[in-house]
Design a protein around this motif. Structure first.
Motif, PDB file in Angstrom:
ATOM      1  N   GLY A 302      78.920  55.243 -38.946  1.00 37.11           N
ATOM      2  CA  GLY A 302      78.422  54.331 -39.954  1.00 37.11           C
ATOM      3  C   GLY A 302      79.142  53.005 -40.041  1.00 37.11           C
ATOM      4  N   SER A 303      80.190  52.815 -39.249  1.00 38.23           N
ATOM      5  CA  SER A 303      80.919  51.546 -39.287  1.00 38.23           C
ATOM      6  C   SER A 303      80.163  50.484 -38.494  1.00 38.23           C
ATOM      7  N   THR A 304      80.527  49.238 -38.699  1.00 35.12           N
ATOM      8  CA  THR A 304      79.910  48.138 -37.962  1.00 35.12           C
ATOM      9  C   THR A 304      80.989  47.349 -37.237  1.00 35.12           C
ATOM     10  N   LEU A 305      80.551  46.622 -36.231  1.00 30.79           N
ATOM     11  CA  LEU A 305      81.461  45.775 -35.486  1.00 30.79           C
ATOM     12  C   LEU A 305      81.565  44.411 -36.148  1.00 30.79           C
ATOM     13  N   TYR A 306      82.626  43.705 -35.860  1.00 32.97           N
ATOM     14  CA  TYR A 306      82.814  42.385 -36.429  1.00 32.97           C
ATOM     15  C   TYR A 306      83.623  41.546 -35.449  1.00 32.97           C
ATOM     16  N   ARG A 307      83.606  40.264 -35.683  1.00 31.75           N
ATOM     17  CA  ARG A 307      84.251  39.314 -34.782  1.00 31.75           C
ATOM     18  C   ARG A 307      85.737  39.641 -34.615  1.00 31.75           C
ATOM     19  N   HIS A 308      86.174  39.666 -33.367  1.00 30.44           N
ATOM     20  CA  HIS A 308      87.570  39.887 -33.002  1.00 30.44           C
ATOM     21  C   HIS A 308      88.059  41.297 -33.356  1.00 30.44           C
ATOM     22  N   CYS A 309      87.143  42.275 -33.355  1.00 27.12           N
ATOM     23  CA  CYS A 309      87.569  43.639 -33.651  1.00 27.12           C
ATOM     24  C   CYS A 309      88.066  44.369 -32.409  1.00 27.12           C
ATOM     25  N   ALA A 310      87.892  43.787 -31.231  1.00 28.45           N
ATOM     26  CA  ALA A 310      88.297  44.438 -29.988  1.00 28.45           C
ATOM     27  C   ALA A 310      88.444  43.371 -28.914  1.00 28.45           C
ATOM     28  N   VAL A 311      88.956  43.782 -27.761  1.00 35.08           N
ATOM     29  CA  VAL A 311      89.111  42.853 -26.641  1.00 35.08           C
ATOM     30  C   VAL A 311      88.626  43.535 -25.366  1.00 35.08           C
ATOM     31  N   ALA A 312      87.847  42.794 -24.595  1.00 33.70           N
ATOM     32  CA  ALA A 312      87.446  43.243 -23.263  1.00 33.70           C
ATOM     33  C   ALA A 312      88.402  42.624 -22.253  1.00 33.70           C
ATOM     34  N   LEU A 313      88.880  43.442 -21.332  1.00 36.50           N
ATOM     35  CA  LEU A 313      89.778  42.992 -20.263  1.00 36.50           C
ATOM     36  C   LEU A 313      89.088  43.349 -18.954  1.00 36.50           C
ATOM     37  N   GLU A 314      88.302  42.407 -18.434  1.00 42.76           N
ATOM     38  CA  GLU A 314      87.356  42.667 -17.360  1.00 42.76           C
ATOM     39  C   GLU A 314      87.914  42.177 -16.023  1.00 42.76           C
ATOM     40  N   THR A 315      88.319  43.106 -15.175  1.00 48.87           N
ATOM     41  CA  THR A 315      88.809  42.748 -13.844  1.00 48.87           C
ATOM     42  C   THR A 315      87.611  42.411 -12.973  1.00 48.87           C
ATOM     43  N   GLN A 316      87.681  41.263 -12.265  1.00 47.81           N
ATOM     44  CA  GLN A 316      86.472  40.771 -11.625  1.00 47.81           C
ATOM     45  C   GLN A 316      86.757  39.646 -10.638  1.00 47.81           C
ATOM     46  N   GLN A 317      85.687  39.250  -9.942  1.00 48.21           N
ATOM     47  CA  GLN A 317      85.679  38.003  -9.196  1.00 48.21           C
ATOM     48  C   GLN A 317      85.604  36.843 -10.194  1.00 48.21           C
ATOM     49  N   PHE A 318      85.912  35.640  -9.745  1.00 49.23           N
ATOM     50  CA  PHE A 318      85.826  34.504 -10.660  1.00 49.23           C
ATOM     51  C   PHE A 318      84.366  34.255 -11.059  1.00 49.23           C
TER      52      PHE A 318
END
Length: 349
Positions: A302-318
């Protein structure tokens, strides 16, 4: 230990969810829709188990929402400027879904597909391998691509991911796992700003007003982008800096120091003691601080997401490499195999 549960949605669509656990009870779950990492349950310093990645309660929600919560992104992750690129003298027009640009593979990317999964045995433990066929012309990309990703969960709380791809025609490839992290295990109450971040990167890629890399690699020293030593994330988020204002936070790629599988990032939550260490063979890591989230996005219980509640750390090509001659080559050609590995290690201190 691996188990698999099949879910039948109200419209008759079937989805498979694999659960991987080690003897201590820590583990992950993976859904065939989008090859999605749905949960990562690991202990804090007091051995309390919590889920430290964002996901939905119901399998149905992964079909109804496109928030990239733990999904695999392809055929080309991140942004491609002008939703096009020139390859071997031919311009290819892509599906545009981010203004005039293509984002995360277009309007119907790999995260929207159902992958075929099977259990595998590796030297590091059992896991799940998911495979997908992307036809020639998919979202405007040339060549039929056979893609796969494997998830292996080890006894010492490591998640090992391997991506592979082959193609029938030259095509750009950038595959990644778009997991969001909040090591508190309580993202509805604890924002990401109090997490301490280390990035093994002395340069980052600045962006223009449309979040497309300018083509430069800029030293991070004496900027809000310097995480070479451990710093609170909110120290950067609150900086008076044009680059952060453009993105509404961090939505930038850092050039990871070195080559081969080497340390790229470390995330630490002092209150719980949880540490996430990421190693990769990819040239870049995108840090995205969930700048677009708002209370319309429901999460778990029942919770909701909000701005800056988590961080994605995406390893990738540029990002936008096919349109940036100075960036590393991301073109996969017939007869060659794309392979990348990223390892996520969970510890406490």
């Amino acid at each position: 230990m691996i188990s698999c549960v099949e879910h039948v949605l109200p419209d008759g669509v079937r989805a498979k969810l694999w659960v991987l656990r080690n003897p201590d009870g820590a583990g992950v779950s993976v859904l065939d829709r989008g090859a999605t990492l749905c949960s990562v349950i690991v202990p804090d310093r007091h051995q309390r188990m919590d889920d430290v990645t964002l996901g939905f309660d119901r399998v149905d929600d992964y079909f109804a929402s496109r928030e990239f919560l733990g999904s695999v992104i392809g055929r080309y992750a991140n942004r491609l400027s002008g939703a096009s690129f020139v390859l071997d003298g031919e311009r290819h027009i892509l599906s545009s879904n981010d203004g005039r640009h293509a984002l995360h593979g277009g309007a119907d990317g790999f995260d929207c597909r159902t992958w075929h999964g099977s259990v595998i045995a590796t030297s590091e433990g059992e896991g799940v391998r998911l495979e997908l066929t992307s036809p020639d012309g998919d979202q405007g990309f040339p060549g039929e691509v056979l893609a796969s990703v494997s998830f292996v969960w080890t006894e010492d709380n490591r998640l090992v991911t391997d991506f592979e791809a082959t193609t029938s025609r030259p095509t750009p490839i950038n595959l990644l796992l778009h997991a969001y992290w909040n090591l508190s295990g309580q993202p509805s109450r604890c924002a990401i700003g109090d997490h301490l971040l280390t990035l093994h990167a002395n340069r980052f890629l600045p962006i223009d007003a449309e979040k497309i890399p300018t083509g430069e690699l800029v030293p991070v020293l004496d900027t809000p982008f310097d995480f070479q030593s451990e710093r609170r994330i909110d120290e950067g988020l609150e900086a008076d800096e044009l680059q952060i204002a453009i993105a509404g936070g961090f939505d930038h790629c850092w050039a990871v120091d070195g080559s081969g599988v080497r340390p790229a990032a470390r995330l630490y939550h002092p209150q719980s003691g949880r540490v996430l260490s990421i190693a990769t063979d990819q040239p870049g890591i995108q840090v995205y601080t969930a700048n677009h989230f708002d209370s319309r996005i429901a999460k778990r219980e029942g919770s909701t997401l909000y701005r800056h509640c988590a961080v994605a750390l995406e390893t990738q090509q540029f990002p936008d490499s096919p349109n940036q001659p100075s960036f590393p080559d991301t073109i996969l050609r017939p007869g060659r195999r794309f392979h990348s590995r990223t390892e996520y290690s969970f510890t406490t201190r």
